[in-house]
Design an enzyme around this catalytic site. Sequence first.
Site, PDB file in Angstrom:
ATOM      1  N   ASP A  48       0.096  -2.268   9.426  1.00  0.00           N
ATOM      2  CA  ASP A  48       0.687  -1.318   8.488  1.00  0.00           C
ATOM      3  C   ASP A  48       0.282   0.089   8.886  1.00  0.00           C
ATOM      4  OD1 ASP A  48       1.868  -0.644   5.670  1.00  0.00           O
ATOM      5  OD2 ASP A  48      -0.078   0.362   5.736  1.00  0.00           O
ATOM      6  N   TYR A  53       0.408   9.409   9.215  1.00  0.00           N
ATOM      7  CA  TYR A  53      -0.999   9.154   9.583  1.00  0.00           C
ATOM      8  C   TYR A  53      -1.262   9.769  10.948  1.00  0.00           C
ATOM      9  CZ  TYR A  53      -1.274   5.356   6.041  1.00  0.00           C
ATOM     10  OH  TYR A  53      -1.273   4.604   4.889  1.00  0.00           O
ATOM     11  N   GLN A 183       2.905  -1.942  -2.359  1.00  0.00           N
ATOM     12  CA  GLN A 183       1.621  -1.577  -1.761  1.00  0.00           C
ATOM     13  C   GLN A 183       0.898  -0.607  -2.691  1.00  0.00           C
ATOM     14  OE1 GLN A 183      -0.154   0.707   2.149  1.00  0.00           O
ATOM     15  NE2 GLN A 183       1.753  -0.428   2.414  1.00  0.00           N
ATOM     16  N   SER A 214      -8.373  -1.883   0.092  1.00  0.00           N
ATOM     17  CA  SER A 214      -8.862  -3.203  -0.320  1.00  0.00           C
ATOM     18  C   SER A 214     -10.384  -3.272  -0.386  1.00  0.00           C
ATOM     19  CB  SER A 214      -8.354  -4.276   0.647  1.00  0.00           C
ATOM     20  OG  SER A 214      -6.958  -4.364   0.608  1.00  0.00           O
ATOM     21  N   ALA A 286     -10.535  -1.543  10.459  1.00  0.00           N
ATOM     22  CA  ALA A 286     -11.783  -1.835  11.161  1.00  0.00           C
ATOM     23  C   ALA A 286     -11.950  -0.801  12.253  1.00  0.00           C
ATOM     24  CB  ALA A 286     -11.746  -3.238  11.756  1.00  0.00           C
TER      25      ALA A 286
END
Length: 317
Positions: A48, A53, A183, A214, A286
Amino acid sequence: MKNVQLGNTDLQIKPIFFGGNVFGWTLNEEESFQILDAFLDRGFNAIDTANNYSYWVSGNVGTESERIIGNWLKSRGVRDQIVLATKVGGRNMIQDKPNTTKAHILKEVEESLIRLQTDYIDLYQTHYDDVNTPVEETLSAYNQLIKEGKVRFIGASNFSSERLIESLDKSELYNLPQYKTLQPEYNLYDRQHFEEFLQPVAEKYDLAVIPYYSLASGFLSGKYKTEEDLGKSLRGDGIKKYLNERGFRILNALETISSQYNISYSAVSLAWLLEQKTVVAPIASATKEQHLDAFVEAVNVQLSHDDVKLLTEASEY
């Protein structure tokens, strides 16, 4: 690792999306390639991102994440293995408010396709609701893109329940494409808005929920337990709000279950989300390969009813 169907679509995914906001922010292109390789190697297939971004980083223009993902897809030749989600309509360096006009969407999708080096987007999402644009205008843009084969399915992100319902109802009324996913911000700490206002809509309209934040910007990883810990990452300033009695209660519950299964706090947090009604796949980022172990643990662990109850009660608002 099990496949899950992404709501009322034919998209089959492993139930965690990689959050692409870190590409061009906390990871450069080489590091991004390494983490994406490792993500794919572990069996995951959903990514995603968004067309803005990461515009908030000094020196960036807001197209970095899509460019990096596109370069990776091309260099690895894995486009057909990936479920690719991106967004349109959010703020960027040029505009300081959402824009979901038809003209804007039709222009932006072409630029996203070029950056992503693909001829279609699996899931194209309205990043922020532009309340000044009629929902049917936005949906008509998506209708055109789906007919042209440039977009397969559409989703919504930051919407009020009222505008989301209006969009879903207008889709049916005017025979326009309907949002298949939602979302929202949702995690063990940030629960109230979603559960009170958006989850009932997702249930009624059978939307597949893919929550962002999350791990509450990393707070739920257990990495930040004191104000001194906030200096450990670029996200530290945004985590201070979690360092309170309720936040520590949640960390204590995570510690209990983490120790019980010998898995990370992050894995427990993601596993709790996967137990929530309407949630299909949390979005998580991550920055180190070992962080991906939590994704695998979360998908493979089976929390008991008592585990879920402990976490839910510890995080009551």
